[in-house]
Motif scaffolding. Structure first.
Motif, PDB file in Angstrom:
ATOM      1  N   ASP A 126       2.352   9.087  15.322  1.00 22.55           N
ATOM      2  CA  ASP A 126       2.627   7.671  15.555  1.00 22.55           C
ATOM      3  C   ASP A 126       1.354   6.844  15.467  1.00 22.55           C
ATOM      4  O   ASP A 126       1.346   5.748  14.888  1.00 22.55           O
ATOM      5  N   SER A 129       0.064   6.739  11.797  1.00 24.98           N
ATOM      6  CA  SER A 129       0.896   5.822  11.015  1.00 24.98           C
ATOM      7  C   SER A 129       0.579   4.373  11.356  1.00 24.98           C
ATOM      8  O   SER A 129       0.487   3.517  10.463  1.00 24.98           O
ATOM      9  N   SER A 130       0.406   4.090  12.645  1.00 22.88           N
ATOM     10  CA  SER A 130       0.086   2.731  13.082  1.00 22.88           C
ATOM     11  C   SER A 130      -1.229   2.256  12.487  1.00 22.88           C
ATOM     12  O   SER A 130      -1.345   1.118  12.005  1.00 22.88           O
ATOM     13  N   LEU A 132      -2.707   3.394   9.737  1.00 26.47           N
ATOM     14  CA  LEU A 132      -2.581   3.252   8.289  1.00 26.47           C
ATOM     15  C   LEU A 132      -1.819   1.979   7.924  1.00 26.47           C
ATOM     16  O   LEU A 132      -2.160   1.295   6.950  1.00 26.47           O
ATOM     17  N   GLU A 133      -0.796   1.661   8.693  1.00 24.24           N
ATOM     18  CA  GLU A 133       0.016   0.483   8.389  1.00 24.24           C
ATOM     19  C   GLU A 133      -0.752  -0.818   8.632  1.00 24.24           C
ATOM     20  O   GLU A 133      -0.395  -1.855   8.072  1.00 24.24           O
ATOM     21  N   ASN A 134      -1.803  -0.755   9.452  1.00 21.44           N
ATOM     22  CA  ASN A 134      -2.568  -1.965   9.777  1.00 21.44           C
ATOM     23  C   ASN A 134      -3.871  -2.079   8.980  1.00 21.44           C
ATOM     24  O   ASN A 134      -4.675  -2.972   9.240  1.00 21.44           O
ATOM     25  N   ARG A 135      -4.077  -1.191   8.006  1.00 23.96           N
ATOM     26  CA  ARG A 135      -5.305  -1.254   7.226  1.00 23.96           C
ATOM     27  C   ARG A 135      -5.240  -2.411   6.243  1.00 23.96           C
ATOM     28  O   ARG A 135      -4.168  -2.993   6.024  1.00 23.96           O
ATOM     29  N   ASN A 137      -6.041  -2.192   2.967  1.00 24.63           N
ATOM     30  CA  ASN A 137      -5.828  -1.701   1.594  1.00 24.63           C
ATOM     31  C   ASN A 137      -7.023  -1.882   0.669  1.00 24.63           C
ATOM     32  O   ASN A 137      -6.862  -2.132  -0.518  1.00 24.63           O
ATOM     33  N   GLU A 140      -8.199   2.872  -0.459  1.00 27.96           N
ATOM     34  CA  GLU A 140      -7.081   3.811  -0.523  1.00 27.96           C
ATOM     35  C   GLU A 140      -7.521   5.245  -0.826  1.00 27.96           C
ATOM     36  O   GLU A 140      -6.905   6.193  -0.347  1.00 27.96           O
ATOM     37  N   ASP A 164       5.476  11.571   4.233  1.00 27.86           N
ATOM     38  CA  ASP A 164       5.652  10.252   4.853  1.00 27.86           C
ATOM     39  C   ASP A 164       4.342   9.470   4.865  1.00 27.86           C
ATOM     40  O   ASP A 164       4.332   8.252   4.618  1.00 27.86           O
ATOM     41  N   LEU A 168       2.690   5.910   2.289  1.00 31.37           N
ATOM     42  CA  LEU A 168       2.075   4.669   2.774  1.00 31.37           C
ATOM     43  C   LEU A 168       0.925   4.207   1.881  1.00 31.37           C
ATOM     44  O   LEU A 168       0.445   3.080   2.011  1.00 31.37           O
ATOM     45  N   ASP A 170      -1.132   2.920  -1.406  1.00 36.04           N
ATOM     46  CA  ASP A 170      -0.941   2.098  -2.597  1.00 36.04           C
ATOM     47  C   ASP A 170      -1.711   2.763  -3.736  1.00 36.04           C
ATOM     48  O   ASP A 170      -2.903   2.521  -3.934  1.00 36.04           O
TER      49      ASP A 170
END
Length: 247
Positions: A126, A129-130, A132-135, A137, A140, A164, A168, A170
């Motif tokens: 968790d 993932s949190s 990575l989702e807030n990076r 970009n 990569e 999974d 995430l 790009d």
């Protein structure tokens, strides 16, 4: 006198401490408790990098919100790329939302360095993932390397989680050479989902280049049945650009 909800309940409702005159607190060591009582009466306490987590823990236990806020401000000022992941865990544990925001910003600004740390490998899914989702970009390729390190740290338990996390990424922001490197990585080449994502990214890149290069000035150079990159060659400019080929 500063308010402790813990002590206020103890002395205002029908508990034995209200009448006994003695409070036993075995959860907090003597000197730390003395510092806490001094703070309750004077508002003064010394917070250092060595004791900040102990003070925060004691403030949480005795429900002294003003001391928690003081600890949060101290931590706010010492957050760095080196300690942000460790402090993030404490900030989440004690619901220090402003500190969490500050730490997330520090992580984003130092992402490439942060994901190489041992603390990153210890995070659960968790939290990974949190993060990575807030990076933002911008790195990569480093993110992919960090994900691989995180999975390989406990391959038996984490290998199934790799697709999974891979999804995430790009892939369009990566160089052709690095996409070739990804294609050869065991975690990718042994997983159909990851291979499909990589192939789609390569096809998209190739199509975009074909749109740009619809001219007799360009020729495409490749070798039949080869897994190496194709090359788009600009005859006029005498320059070339690699295009990944995984299909």
């Amino acid at each position: 006198m500063l308010v402790s909800n813990y002590f206020r309940r103890m002395f205002t409702i029908e508990m034995k401490e209200k009448y006994g005159g003695i409070v036993k607190m075995l959860q907090i060591p003597h000197q730390r408790l003395a510092n806490l009582i001094q703070f309750i009466y004077s508002g003064e306490i010394e917070i250092t990098e060595e004791n900040m987590l102990d003070v925060l823990d004691d403030a949480e236990y005795t429900e002294i919100e003003v001391l928690k806020a003081k600890c949060s401000q101290f931590l706010f000022n010492v957050v760095s790329a080196d300690n942000c992941l460790k402090l993030r865990a404490y900030a989440q544990q004690y619901n220090l939302d402003d500190l969490v925001d500050k730490i997330n910003q520090t992580v984003m600004e130092n992402f490439e360095a942060v994901i190489q740390q041992e603390d990153f490998k210890q995070l659960d899914l968790d939290n990974v993932s949190s993060i990575l989702e807030n990076r933002n970009n911008t790195c990569e390729e480093a993110v992919f390397s960090g994900i691989v390190q995180w999975v390989n740290h406990n391959l038996l338990q984490r290998e199934k989680l790799f697709p999974d996390l891979f999804s995430l990424l790009d892939l369009s922001l990566m160089s052709v050479d690095f996409m070739d490197h990804i294609h050869k990585t065991n975690l990718v080449k042994n997983n159909l989902v990851c291979l499909n994502l990589l192939t789609k990214a390569a096809l998209k890149m190739s199509k975009e280049l074909n749109v740009i290069n619809q001219s007799e000035d360009f020729i495409k150079i490749t070798q039949k049945h080869s897994k190496q990159s194709c090359v788009d060659y600009d005859v006029t400019a005498k320059s070339s650009m690699q295009v990944p080929r995984f299909f």
